[in-house]
Design a protein around this motif. Structure first.
Motif, PDB file in Angstrom:
ATOM      1  N   VAL A  12      12.098  57.927 123.459  1.00  0.00           N
ATOM      2  CA  VAL A  12      10.787  58.540 123.630  1.00  0.00           C
ATOM      3  C   VAL A  12      10.968  60.040 123.854  1.00  0.00           C
ATOM      4  O   VAL A  12      11.990  60.469 124.406  1.00  0.00           O
ATOM      5  CB  VAL A  12      10.029  57.881 124.802  1.00  0.00           C
ATOM      6  CG1 VAL A  12      10.747  58.092 126.120  1.00  0.00           C
ATOM      7  CG2 VAL A  12       8.586  58.354 124.877  1.00  0.00           C
ATOM      8  N   GLN A  13      10.002  60.816 123.419  1.00  0.00           N
ATOM      9  CA  GLN A  13      10.056  62.255 123.621  1.00  0.00           C
ATOM     10  C   GLN A  13       9.682  62.617 125.057  1.00  0.00           C
ATOM     11  O   GLN A  13       8.964  61.858 125.727  1.00  0.00           O
ATOM     12  CB  GLN A  13       9.104  62.956 122.654  1.00  0.00           C
ATOM     13  CG  GLN A  13       9.510  62.856 121.203  1.00  0.00           C
ATOM     14  CD  GLN A  13       8.638  63.676 120.296  1.00  0.00           C
ATOM     15  OE1 GLN A  13       7.524  64.053 120.648  1.00  0.00           O
ATOM     16  NE2 GLN A  13       9.125  63.964 119.101  1.00  0.00           N
ATOM     17  N   PRO A  14      10.168  63.755 125.538  1.00  0.00           N
ATOM     18  CA  PRO A  14       9.755  64.204 126.881  1.00  0.00           C
ATOM     19  C   PRO A  14       8.241  64.264 126.993  1.00  0.00           C
ATOM     20  O   PRO A  14       7.549  64.696 126.072  1.00  0.00           O
ATOM     21  CB  PRO A  14      10.375  65.594 126.971  1.00  0.00           C
ATOM     22  CG  PRO A  14      11.572  65.527 126.080  1.00  0.00           C
ATOM     23  CD  PRO A  14      11.160  64.651 124.920  1.00  0.00           C
ATOM     24  N   GLY A  15       7.744  63.778 128.133  1.00  0.00           N
ATOM     25  CA  GLY A  15       6.312  63.690 128.348  1.00  0.00           C
ATOM     26  C   GLY A  15       5.690  62.388 127.903  1.00  0.00           C
ATOM     27  O   GLY A  15       4.512  62.123 128.202  1.00  0.00           O
ATOM     28  N   GLY A  16       6.463  61.576 127.209  1.00  0.00           N
ATOM     29  CA  GLY A  16       5.949  60.312 126.709  1.00  0.00           C
ATOM     30  C   GLY A  16       5.989  59.201 127.752  1.00  0.00           C
ATOM     31  O   GLY A  16       6.337  59.431 128.915  1.00  0.00           O
ATOM     32  N   SER A  17       5.631  58.003 127.304  1.00  0.00           N
ATOM     33  CA  SER A  17       5.544  56.840 128.196  1.00  0.00           C
ATOM     34  C   SER A  17       6.250  55.639 127.589  1.00  0.00           C
ATOM     35  O   SER A  17       6.338  55.501 126.364  1.00  0.00           O
ATOM     36  CB  SER A  17       4.078  56.473 128.451  1.00  0.00           C
ATOM     37  OG  SER A  17       3.391  57.523 129.091  1.00  0.00           O
ATOM     38  N   LEU A  18       6.732  54.783 128.470  1.00  0.00           N
ATOM     39  CA  LEU A  18       7.290  53.489 128.094  1.00  0.00           C
ATOM     40  C   LEU A  18       6.922  52.487 129.181  1.00  0.00           C
ATOM     41  O   LEU A  18       6.753  52.861 130.354  1.00  0.00           O
ATOM     42  CB  LEU A  18       8.815  53.534 127.970  1.00  0.00           C
ATOM     43  CG  LEU A  18       9.439  54.113 126.707  1.00  0.00           C
ATOM     44  CD1 LEU A  18      10.964  54.134 126.868  1.00  0.00           C
ATOM     45  CD2 LEU A  18       9.061  53.309 125.472  1.00  0.00           C
ATOM     46  N   VAL A 122      15.291  59.592 126.723  1.00  0.00           N
ATOM     47  CA  VAL A 122      14.213  60.583 126.643  1.00  0.00           C
ATOM     48  C   VAL A 122      14.798  61.845 126.015  1.00  0.00           C
ATOM     49  O   VAL A 122      15.617  62.530 126.624  1.00  0.00           O
ATOM     50  CB  VAL A 122      13.620  60.895 128.023  1.00  0.00           C
ATOM     51  CG1 VAL A 122      12.424  61.841 127.878  1.00  0.00           C
ATOM     52  CG2 VAL A 122      13.215  59.607 128.731  1.00  0.00           C
ATOM     53  N   SER A 123      14.387  62.113 124.795  1.00  0.00           N
ATOM     54  CA  SER A 123      14.973  63.231 124.055  1.00  0.00           C
ATOM     55  C   SER A 123      14.017  63.668 122.964  1.00  0.00           C
ATOM     56  O   SER A 123      13.288  62.858 122.392  1.00  0.00           O
ATOM     57  CB  SER A 123      16.306  62.812 123.451  1.00  0.00           C
ATOM     58  OG  SER A 123      16.832  63.848 122.639  1.00  0.00           O
TER      59      SER A 123
END
Length: 124
Positions: A12-18, A122-123
């Protein structure tokens, strides 16, 4: 003996959610404290969050407070970890675990059953 299986990890990209799920089988975990831990490469396993049997009490590591939410569905024998505003430093293998006692614990040795882990990266 309880078996725990995590799912929902990924990139997931920074700022995203899982949202991670931990499904229990073999016996019910509805009467136990459950926790989430994580381990990054080269680092020790660290506490993330814990929840009591009813879901009325939770405990979080300072590093995730306000961003992560632990919850449970005892009817489904499942524990969840909603992770928002993810940061690169959240990258780790995430483990769910069943506590030995009925208190919210932060030390890994207070937990006696563990899942196999789910990778969260997270990247950008």
């Amino acid at each position: 003996q309880v078996q725990l299986v995590e799912s929902g990890g990924g990139l997931v990209q920074p700022g995203g959610s899982l949202r991670l799920s931990c499904a229990a089988s073999g016996r019910t975990v509805s009467s136990y404290v459950m926790g989430w831990f994580r381990q990054a490469p080269g680092k020790e396993r660290e506490f993330v969050a814990a929840i009591n049997w009813s879901g009325s009490m939770t405990l979080y590591a300072d590093s995730v407070k306000g961003r992560f939410t632990i919850s449970r569905d005892n009817a489904e024998n499942t524990v969840y970890l909603q992770m928002n505003s993810l940061k690169p430093e959240d990258t780790a293998v995430y483990y769910c675990a069943k506590a030995r006692a009925q208190m919210l614990m932060m030390r890994p040795n207070e937990y006696d059953s563990w899942g196999q882990g789910a990778q969260v990266t997270v990247s950008s």
